[in-house]
Motif scaffolding. Structure first.
Motif, PDB file in Angstrom:
ATOM      1  N   LEU A  42       0.835  -1.192   0.000  1.00  0.00           N
ATOM      2  CA  LEU A  42       0.000   0.000   0.000  1.00  0.00           C
ATOM      3  C   LEU A  42       0.874   1.247   0.000  1.00  0.00           C
ATOM      4  CD1 LEU A  42      -2.678  -1.117   2.616  1.00  0.00           C
ATOM      5  CD2 LEU A  42      -2.775  -1.283   0.119  1.00  0.00           C
ATOM      6  N   ASP A  43       0.476   2.239  -0.782  1.00  0.00           N
ATOM      7  CA  ASP A  43       1.318   3.425  -0.902  1.00  0.00           C
ATOM      8  C   ASP A  43       1.136   4.346   0.305  1.00  0.00           C
ATOM      9  OD1 ASP A  43      -0.442   6.050  -2.013  1.00  0.00           O
ATOM     10  OD2 ASP A  43      -1.363   4.084  -2.263  1.00  0.00           O
ATOM     11  N   GLY A  67      -7.716   2.113  -8.175  1.00  0.00           N
ATOM     12  CA  GLY A  67      -6.626   1.152  -8.249  1.00  0.00           C
ATOM     13  C   GLY A  67      -7.128  -0.221  -7.838  1.00  0.00           C
ATOM     14  N   TYR A  68      -6.369  -0.931  -7.009  1.00  0.00           N
ATOM     15  CA  TYR A  68      -6.852  -2.259  -6.583  1.00  0.00           C
ATOM     16  C   TYR A  68      -7.720  -2.191  -5.328  1.00  0.00           C
ATOM     17  CZ  TYR A  68      -2.301  -2.132  -4.089  1.00  0.00           C
ATOM     18  OH  TYR A  68      -1.206  -1.762  -3.329  1.00  0.00           O
ATOM     19  N   GLY A  69      -8.081  -0.952  -4.888  1.00  0.00           N
ATOM     20  CA  GLY A  69      -9.230  -0.856  -4.005  1.00  0.00           C
ATOM     21  C   GLY A  69      -9.088  -0.361  -2.583  1.00  0.00           C
ATOM     22  N   ILE A  70      -7.904   0.062  -2.149  1.00  0.00           N
ATOM     23  CA  ILE A  70      -7.674   0.297  -0.728  1.00  0.00           C
ATOM     24  C   ILE A  70      -8.637   1.302  -0.082  1.00  0.00           C
ATOM     25  CG2 ILE A  70      -5.743   1.815  -1.373  1.00  0.00           C
ATOM     26  CD1 ILE A  70      -6.341   0.009   1.977  1.00  0.00           C
ATOM     27  N   LEU A  71      -8.896   2.440  -0.722  1.00  0.00           N
ATOM     28  CA  LEU A  71      -9.729   3.463  -0.073  1.00  0.00           C
ATOM     29  C   LEU A  71     -11.183   3.000   0.050  1.00  0.00           C
ATOM     30  CD1 LEU A  71      -8.386   6.722  -1.807  1.00  0.00           C
ATOM     31  CD2 LEU A  71      -7.631   5.694   0.352  1.00  0.00           C
ATOM     32  N   GLY A  72     -11.743   2.519  -1.041  1.00  0.00           N
ATOM     33  CA  GLY A  72     -13.132   2.065  -1.019  1.00  0.00           C
ATOM     34  C   GLY A  72     -13.339   0.861  -0.123  1.00  0.00           C
ATOM     35  N   MET A  73     -12.368  -0.037  -0.088  1.00  0.00           N
ATOM     36  CA  MET A  73     -12.470  -1.211   0.777  1.00  0.00           C
ATOM     37  C   MET A  73     -12.483  -0.802   2.245  1.00  0.00           C
ATOM     38  SD  MET A  73      -9.816  -3.663  -1.275  1.00  0.00           S
ATOM     39  CE  MET A  73      -9.637  -4.836   0.070  1.00  0.00           C
ATOM     40  N   THR A  74     -11.628   0.138   2.590  1.00  0.00           N
ATOM     41  CA  THR A  74     -11.578   0.590   3.984  1.00  0.00           C
ATOM     42  C   THR A  74     -12.878   1.285   4.367  1.00  0.00           C
ATOM     43  OG1 THR A  74      -9.178   0.848   3.792  1.00  0.00           O
ATOM     44  CG2 THR A  74     -10.253   1.907   5.675  1.00  0.00           C
ATOM     45  N   ALA A  75     -13.398   2.127   3.459  1.00  0.00           N
ATOM     46  CA  ALA A  75     -14.675   2.790   3.727  1.00  0.00           C
ATOM     47  C   ALA A  75     -15.784   1.760   3.925  1.00  0.00           C
ATOM     48  CB  ALA A  75     -15.025   3.731   2.582  1.00  0.00           C
ATOM     49  N   ALA A  76     -15.792   0.711   3.104  1.00  0.00           N
ATOM     50  CA  ALA A  76     -16.814  -0.332   3.227  1.00  0.00           C
ATOM     51  C   ALA A  76     -16.742  -1.029   4.580  1.00  0.00           C
ATOM     52  CB  ALA A  76     -16.669  -1.336   2.098  1.00  0.00           C
ATOM     53  N   ARG A  77     -15.542  -1.246   5.055  1.00  0.00           N
ATOM     54  CA  ARG A  77     -15.363  -1.902   6.359  1.00  0.00           C
ATOM     55  C   ARG A  77     -15.743  -0.968   7.509  1.00  0.00           C
ATOM     56  NH1 ARG A  77      -9.374  -3.178   8.034  1.00  0.00           N
ATOM     57  NH2 ARG A  77      -9.588  -1.025   8.755  1.00  0.00           N
ATOM     58  N   GLU A  78     -15.358   0.311   7.394  1.00  0.00           N
ATOM     59  CA  GLU A  78     -15.579   1.262   8.489  1.00  0.00           C
ATOM     60  C   GLU A  78     -16.990   1.855   8.484  1.00  0.00           C
ATOM     61  OE1 GLU A  78     -13.167   1.892  10.888  1.00  0.00           O
ATOM     62  OE2 GLU A  78     -12.137   0.244   9.869  1.00  0.00           O
ATOM     63  N   CYS A  79     -17.678   1.788   7.359  1.00  0.00           N
ATOM     64  CA  CYS A  79     -19.041   2.349   7.224  1.00  0.00           C
ATOM     65  C   CYS A  79     -19.987   1.237   6.776  1.00  0.00           C
ATOM     66  CB  CYS A  79     -19.057   3.496   6.217  1.00  0.00           C
ATOM     67  SG  CYS A  79     -17.758   4.725   6.446  1.00  0.00           S
ATOM     68  N   PRO A  80     -20.257   0.275   7.655  1.00  0.00           N
ATOM     69  CA  PRO A  80     -20.972  -0.936   7.238  1.00  0.00           C
ATOM     70  C   PRO A  80     -22.418  -0.702   6.816  1.00  0.00           C
ATOM     71  CG  PRO A  80     -20.690  -0.897   9.626  1.00  0.00           C
ATOM     72  CD  PRO A  80     -19.881   0.239   9.082  1.00  0.00           C
ATOM     73  N   GLU A  81     -23.018   0.425   7.209  1.00  0.00           N
ATOM     74  CA  GLU A  81     -24.415   0.682   6.859  1.00  0.00           C
ATOM     75  C   GLU A  81     -24.549   1.363   5.494  1.00  0.00           C
ATOM     76  OE1 GLU A  81     -26.165   2.904  10.129  1.00  0.00           O
ATOM     77  OE2 GLU A  81     -24.829   1.809  11.499  1.00  0.00           O
ATOM     78  N   GLY A  82     -23.424   1.814   4.917  1.00  0.00           N
ATOM     79  CA  GLY A  82     -23.456   2.521   3.641  1.00  0.00           C
ATOM     80  C   GLY A  82     -23.149   1.603   2.464  1.00  0.00           C
ATOM     81  N   GLN A  83     -23.317   2.154   1.268  1.00  0.00           N
ATOM     82  CA  GLN A  83     -22.941   1.465   0.036  1.00  0.00           C
ATOM     83  C   GLN A  83     -21.725   2.170  -0.548  1.00  0.00           C
ATOM     84  OE1 GLN A  83     -24.303  -1.431  -1.254  1.00  0.00           O
ATOM     85  NE2 GLN A  83     -25.319  -1.430   0.743  1.00  0.00           N
ATOM     86  N   HIS A  84     -20.819   1.395  -1.121  1.00  0.00           N
ATOM     87  CA  HIS A  84     -19.515   1.948  -1.483  1.00  0.00           C
ATOM     88  C   HIS A  84     -19.164   1.577  -2.923  1.00  0.00           C
ATOM     89  CE1 HIS A  84     -19.153   3.040   2.688  1.00  0.00           C
ATOM     90  NE2 HIS A  84     -19.712   1.855   2.945  1.00  0.00           N
ATOM     91  N   LYS A  99     -11.777  -8.473  -7.038  1.00  0.00           N
ATOM     92  CA  LYS A  99     -11.236  -9.638  -6.341  1.00  0.00           C
ATOM     93  C   LYS A  99     -10.940  -9.311  -4.874  1.00  0.00           C
ATOM     94  CE  LYS A  99      -7.431 -12.983  -6.402  1.00  0.00           C
ATOM     95  NZ  LYS A  99      -8.336 -13.990  -5.790  1.00  0.00           N
ATOM     96  N   ASN A 100     -10.352  -8.136  -4.637  1.00  0.00           N
ATOM     97  CA  ASN A 100      -9.982  -7.777  -3.266  1.00  0.00           C
ATOM     98  C   ASN A 100     -11.210  -7.530  -2.392  1.00  0.00           C
ATOM     99  OD1 ASN A 100      -7.186  -8.021  -3.553  1.00  0.00           O
ATOM    100  ND2 ASN A 100      -7.035  -6.002  -4.491  1.00  0.00           N
ATOM    101  N   CYS A 101     -12.245  -6.921  -2.951  1.00  0.00           N
ATOM    102  CA  CYS A 101     -13.493  -6.750  -2.187  1.00  0.00           C
ATOM    103  C   CYS A 101     -14.084  -8.107  -1.818  1.00  0.00           C
ATOM    104  CB  CYS A 101     -14.496  -5.935  -3.001  1.00  0.00           C
ATOM    105  SG  CYS A 101     -14.114  -4.170  -3.106  1.00  0.00           S
ATOM    106  N   ALA A 102     -14.082  -9.027  -2.774  1.00  0.00           N
ATOM    107  CA  ALA A 102     -14.622 -10.365  -2.516  1.00  0.00           C
ATOM    108  C   ALA A 102     -13.780 -11.112  -1.490  1.00  0.00           C
ATOM    109  CB  ALA A 102     -14.704 -11.159  -3.819  1.00  0.00           C
ATOM    110  N   ASP A 103     -12.448 -11.058  -1.641  1.00  0.00           N
ATOM    111  CA  ASP A 103     -11.557 -11.788  -0.736  1.00  0.00           C
ATOM    112  C   ASP A 103     -11.652 -11.271   0.698  1.00  0.00           C
ATOM    113  OD1 ASP A 103     -10.744 -13.369  -2.809  1.00  0.00           O
ATOM    114  OD2 ASP A 103      -8.777 -12.413  -3.078  1.00  0.00           O
TER     115      ASP A 103
END
Length: 199
Positions: A42-43, A67-84, A99-103
């Motif tokens: 991660l950069d 990119g391969y998803g770091i910002l959106g993935m973190t938002a999805a984890r930290e904001c579980p009631e929202g859609q990302h 793939k990373n969201c699924a994994d």
């Protein structure tokens, strides 16, 4: 280096890259490939940005140039009631972000090919916009990102960006032009975090 060694390296470089990193104190798994931004780890800029975003449980977000998803993935984890929504104009990035969201079992995510907001449903609204803005994008491209984001944001929504320090004054100025406000949250040795809020 002889041809046999080159062929061996060629085969290895064609393999996916896999790594695990702690993001805001919790582990996440990533798969990436050569040709994507910061493929082996991660950069710094994205990690610095994540440290300064205020995540709210019901926020819906867009990761602009995912990119391969770091910002959106973190938002999805930290904001579980929202859609990302994670978007990128690079089809390879989209493949790996999916793939990373699924994994990481982030079922509240959607990954989509889009040149900026051009292919995003115009009815969608976001509380949180995040971007590791590319230094080499044109002034026109940066304005498009900001103007499109403003139109797609809910009142009270926040737009967080990380840029190289050379762009910090431009970001302050353009945020003030588009949003009427700009807040420099952090300036490090290489990167600056800036945020604007929609009234």
């Amino acid at each position: 280096m002889n041809r046999q060694e080159l062929d061996s390296l060629h085969a290895r470089w064609r393999q996916d890259l896999h790594f695990e990193e702690s993001v805001l104190g919790k582990p996440m798994k990533f798969t990436s490939t050569w040709g994507l931004f910061s493929p082996e780890k991660l950069d710094e800029g994205s990690l610095m940005l994540l440290d300064h975003i205020e995540f709210r449980p019901a926020d819906s977000s867009i990761d602009l140039g995912c990119g391969y998803g770091i910002l959106g993935m973190t938002a999805a984890r930290e904001c579980p009631e929202g859609q990302h929504l994670l978007i990128d104009k690079d089809f390879v990035a989209i493949e790996y972000a999916k793939k990373n969201c699924a994994d990481n079992k982030l079922s509240n995510t959607e990954v989509q090919l889009s040149n900026g907001f051009r292919h995003v449903d115009p009815k969608r609204r976001f509380d949180l916009v995040m971007s590791n803005l590319p230094a080499k994008a044109s002034k026109e491209q940066h304005y498009l990102y900001l103007l499109d984001a403003y139109n797609a944001m809910n009142s009270g929504g926040r737009f967080y960006v990380v840029t190289i320090n050379g762009l910090r004054e431009f970001m302050q100025r353009t945020f003030k032009e588009v949003f009427g406000n700009s807040d420099k949250l952090k300036q490090g040795k290489t990167y600056t975090i800036t945020m604007a809020q929609k009234d």
